[in-house]
Each structure stands twice: as C-alpha cells, then as structure tokens.
Enzyme design. Sequence first.
Site, PDB file in Angstrom:
ATOM      1  N   TYR A 178       0.839  -1.208   0.000  1.00 31.74           N
ATOM      2  CA  TYR A 178       0.000   0.000   0.000  1.00 31.74           C
ATOM      3  C   TYR A 178       0.872   1.257   0.000  1.00 31.74           C
ATOM      4  CZ  TYR A 178      -4.060   2.903   1.447  1.00 31.74           C
ATOM      5  OH  TYR A 178      -5.071   3.823   1.510  1.00 31.74           O
ATOM      6  N   ARG A 183      -1.452   8.142  -3.816  1.00 35.16           N
ATOM      7  CA  ARG A 183      -2.344   7.141  -3.222  1.00 35.16           C
ATOM      8  C   ARG A 183      -3.663   7.762  -2.763  1.00 35.16           C
ATOM      9  NH1 ARG A 183       0.218   4.389   1.892  1.00 35.16           N
ATOM     10  NH2 ARG A 183      -0.816   6.093   2.961  1.00 35.16           N
ATOM     11  N   ASP A 184      -4.689   6.928  -2.736  1.00 35.04           N
ATOM     12  CA  ASP A 184      -6.013   7.319  -2.227  1.00 35.04           C
ATOM     13  C   ASP A 184      -6.533   8.517  -3.023  1.00 35.04           C
ATOM     14  OD1 ASP A 184      -8.129   6.775  -0.553  1.00 35.04           O
ATOM     15  OD2 ASP A 184      -7.376   7.915   1.143  1.00 35.04           O
ATOM     16  N   SER A 190      -6.019   8.920   3.445  1.00 37.09           N
ATOM     17  CA  SER A 190      -4.848   8.044   3.392  1.00 37.09           C
ATOM     18  C   SER A 190      -3.869   8.442   2.301  1.00 37.09           C
ATOM     19  CB  SER A 190      -5.295   6.583   3.209  1.00 37.09           C
ATOM     20  OG  SER A 190      -5.795   6.084   4.416  1.00 37.09           O
ATOM     21  N   ASP A 230      -8.192   0.011  -2.840  1.00 35.42           N
ATOM     22  CA  ASP A 230      -8.944   1.115  -3.482  1.00 35.42           C
ATOM     23  C   ASP A 230      -8.438   1.550  -4.853  1.00 35.42           C
ATOM     24  OD1 ASP A 230     -10.376   1.098  -1.156  1.00 35.42           O
ATOM     25  OD2 ASP A 230      -9.731   3.067  -0.467  1.00 35.42           O
ATOM     26  N   ASP A 408      -9.363   5.098  10.325  1.00 36.76           N
ATOM     27  CA  ASP A 408      -9.560   5.268   8.876  1.00 36.76           C
ATOM     28  C   ASP A 408      -9.199   6.677   8.403  1.00 36.76           C
ATOM     29  OD1 ASP A 408     -10.600   2.677   8.525  1.00 36.76           O
ATOM     30  OD2 ASP A 408     -12.605   3.339   9.101  1.00 36.76           O
TER      31      ASP A 408
HETATM   32  C1  BGC Z   1      -3.895   4.018   6.542  1.00 37.49           C
HETATM   33  C2  BGC Z   1      -2.589   3.280   6.706  1.00 37.49           C
HETATM   34  C3  BGC Z   1      -2.759   2.118   7.664  1.00 37.49           C
HETATM   35  C4  BGC Z   1      -3.906   1.248   7.213  1.00 37.49           C
HETATM   36  C5  BGC Z   1      -4.186   0.136   8.183  1.00 37.49           C
HETATM   37  C6  BGC Z   1      -4.982   3.056   6.130  1.00 37.49           C
HETATM   38  O1  BGC Z   1      -6.206   3.710   6.127  1.00 37.49           O
HETATM   39  O2  BGC Z   1      -3.747   5.029   5.593  1.00 37.49           O
HETATM   40  O3  BGC Z   1      -1.632   4.175   7.213  1.00 37.49           O
HETATM   41  O4  BGC Z   1      -1.574   1.352   7.701  1.00 37.49           O
HETATM   42  O5  BGC Z   1      -5.083   2.006   7.066  1.00 37.49           O
HETATM   43  O6  BGC Z   1      -4.666   0.616   9.385  1.00 37.49           O
END
Ligand code: BGC
Length: 453
Positions: A178, A183-184, A190, A230, A408
Amino acid sequence: MFKYSALLALVTLVPALANAQSQVWGQCGGNGWSGPTTCVSGSTCVKQNDWYSQCLPGSSNPTPTPSTTPTSQPPNPPSSTSSSTITDPTPSGTPTTGNPYTGHEIYLSPYYAAEVDTAAAAISDSSLKAKALKVKEIPTFIWFDIVAKTPDLGTYLKDASEKGKRENKKYIVQIVVYDLPDRDCAAKASNGEFAIANDGENKYKDYIAKLVTEIKKYPDVRVIAVIEPDSLANMITNMNVAKCSGAAEVYKRATIYALKELNKVGVYMYLDAGHAGWLGWQANLAPAAQLYAQIYKDAGSPQFVRGLATNVANYNALRASSPDPVTQGNANYDEIHYIEALAPLLSSQGFPAKFLVDQGRSGVQNIRNEWGDWCNVRNAGFGARPTTNTGSSHIDSIVWIKPGGECDGTSDSSAPRYDSMCGKESAHKPAPEAGQWFQAYFENLVKFANPAL
Ligand code: BGC
C-alpha cells in the site's frame, strides 16, 4: 470524547504513570498522538512520517535490521543462534494448486499485538480488558504503508521462519502492499508519501524492490499479499476526479510491476476489488471484470496472482440476513452476492479469480446512513473470525485485513488529510490520523464484536 478521556485518565493515572513508555513496535509520536513518547529499554522512537513514530528495536539505529528480533513480542522470541537464513533462494516457481492457506499457520503480527497490549492496558473494566486481549490472537494483515516499514518485513519473516522450524509447521505472513504514488486519489484520509510529480513511480519500484529483498531471504515462509486497496476500483468509478484520472496510467503500470516482481518471489496475491457497494452495482461489474482481467493479462498472467480481495477496511457482511436499507435495491447487497456476480465475468476473460473477504469490522450491520460511509463507522464490531471454511468455492478465506483499532482518517477538519467523510454523522469522532491507534473505536469493536469475544 474529551470528557471520556479525562475520566479515563483519572481512572488509569497510576498505571499510566508507572508504564508511560511504549512497547517495542508501539507508537511513540506523530501529529495528534497523546500517548507515550519514549520507548521501553532496548528500543528507540523513530519518526516514520509526520503522523507516526514507532518504537523500533535497537538503541539508536534508525532502521531495524532484518536480523533484529523483537524483544518483547511476539511470544516465544526465537533464539538468536538458530538463524538459518537462505540468502539466494529459488522459490519453486510453481504455486500450489488450490487454496494457499491450506496446511499453513498464520503468523500473528507483533506490531498489532503491541497495539492491542497497549490498548488493553488502558482499559479498566476487567471483562472488557480480557476480551480486548483475545484480539491479538486473531490474525490480521500487516500493512506496509510507508517505505520505512519495509525492513520490518524481514524481521517478521525471520521470526516466522524460525517459529516454523521450531514447531515443525509452515507459516504464512499476510501483508498489504500500500504505497502507490498519489495514493487514495479519490479521498484524502490516506494520501501517501509518494507523488507522481516527484518521481513517485520510481520510488514505488524501489519500495517493491525492498519488499522483494526481504521476501527472497525466507523462501520457507509463504507470503500472502493484498495489493493496493482502493486503487483499481477508483479507476472504475472515480475517473471524474482529476487526481484519479491523472494517476490512472501510473497506477496500472505500477500495479503490473508489483505483480510481476512479487510473482518472481512466489507471493500469493489478491488485488483489491472494492466491495459490494462500490463495484457491485450492475453498471460497474463488467467494466471492473474487464480491468482486472486486463491487468492480469498485461502482467503476463502471473501464476501467483490468485484473485481479488473484497471489503478491505469496509463494513459489509459476507452474507447479510436481510439487505441493509442503505443498499437501495442493489441485488448485490452483500459480499457473497457481489463475488458470485463478478467471478464468472472474470473467468470468462481468463482470470479464474478466487477471493479473500475482509470481515474484521463487519460484525454489526445496518449502522450506516449511506452505503458509501467508510470512515470510522460508529458502533461497528469485530466480525467473523478468519477461516477457510467459507461456504463458497469462490472464497479462499475470510480474513481480517484492516487492523481493527487503527483509524480510517482524522476528524480534525484543519488537518491536511481531513476528508469530510470522517466528519459525517456516521463517523466516530474525534478521530486521529489514518493508521493511528483509535482507542475509543477499538473498545467499541471489542464491545460489539459478533460473534462475541
Ligand atoms: C492508513 C494506513 C494504515 C492502514 C491500516 C490506512 O487507512 O492510511 O496508514 O496502515 O489504514 O490501518
């Protein structure tokens, strides 16, 4: 929450003072962090990004070496003399036929166990504390959301390899890849560390190479990876968002790169495929199947790509007893309907995908105002436990992918990563930054767990 924290602080003042240091792998800083900022002896607080500092083993080394083993986690730390690391492995090159979970134990994340230990220590109700502690025995995926965490993978793999040898068992380490640039792209909560405009694609390749370097050293440990939550789903429904359309080609190239590289070292992979309320709408199914099949083909139909992961960090039931009213007549109102609708479309295009389904936070249903609510949905509970007994030939395993208790997204509207979804009525507030520990949320997940803990 403020009142609640004040009360909690009074109740736990004495133990908190006695124990005001984070454990190895625990959080020790970051924007919005109010917990301990020093680490237990033998570990050092290392800044990972503006939102997260972590206690890493060692006295002052900024990155842990793969040969360092956690001092307090996990249980049964391996003996430092028993290392039999293979440095130049040749993974068999041929994946197992059938379910990759079969015949293997799942390695428990020491990182998550430390988070849960710290969380349980702050709970004064003894029954709730006991339930909370049970959560660390339930396998969750380990997220590699920043490149600085990649050496930790070596630590976990080494530990899993040594445990396997000691116990005469084979271990799986479950990871989430990830760190795509930009990203996102359709949300903010995120947003990641790499930007396409700042050489992000090459930085991502380096991130993948770092994961591969660690994985190569431990061919006796099976790695199962969920690829980029995502990202491809955004390519189906969010191309009207400039950041998504701008990132589309890079997302696709980088994903194909990751699949090819991770395939070489025998990582069993499941591409993220959103959830029933996203790609499960009739109009999205065929385009989604086409995109996943195309990516798979463009990567050379990698043998270790096993399929798709759904409901990652979301709240849908695998099998809802009745449709949640927010599903508004969608025939695919839960994950099983979505998977059964998508699977034949994938197979007919040469991608005979199997599935993983995240049920970590799906214990309580009918708690959202809208199906699209994804941020810290209030009153959620831990859900069905990981099992390969899924009742569906399409599904390899029910899994816990989002580590329950990690946030989140922040509810602080002045934060750069504030997403308005995290300020909605359905979102639990106040909430820290994405990925940070969210104690009040965790306690509710424990309280409302279904099945109960
Ligand atoms: C966050 C990450 C995190 C993951 C698991 C994501 O929403 O951006 O930083 O490692 O969730 O909790």
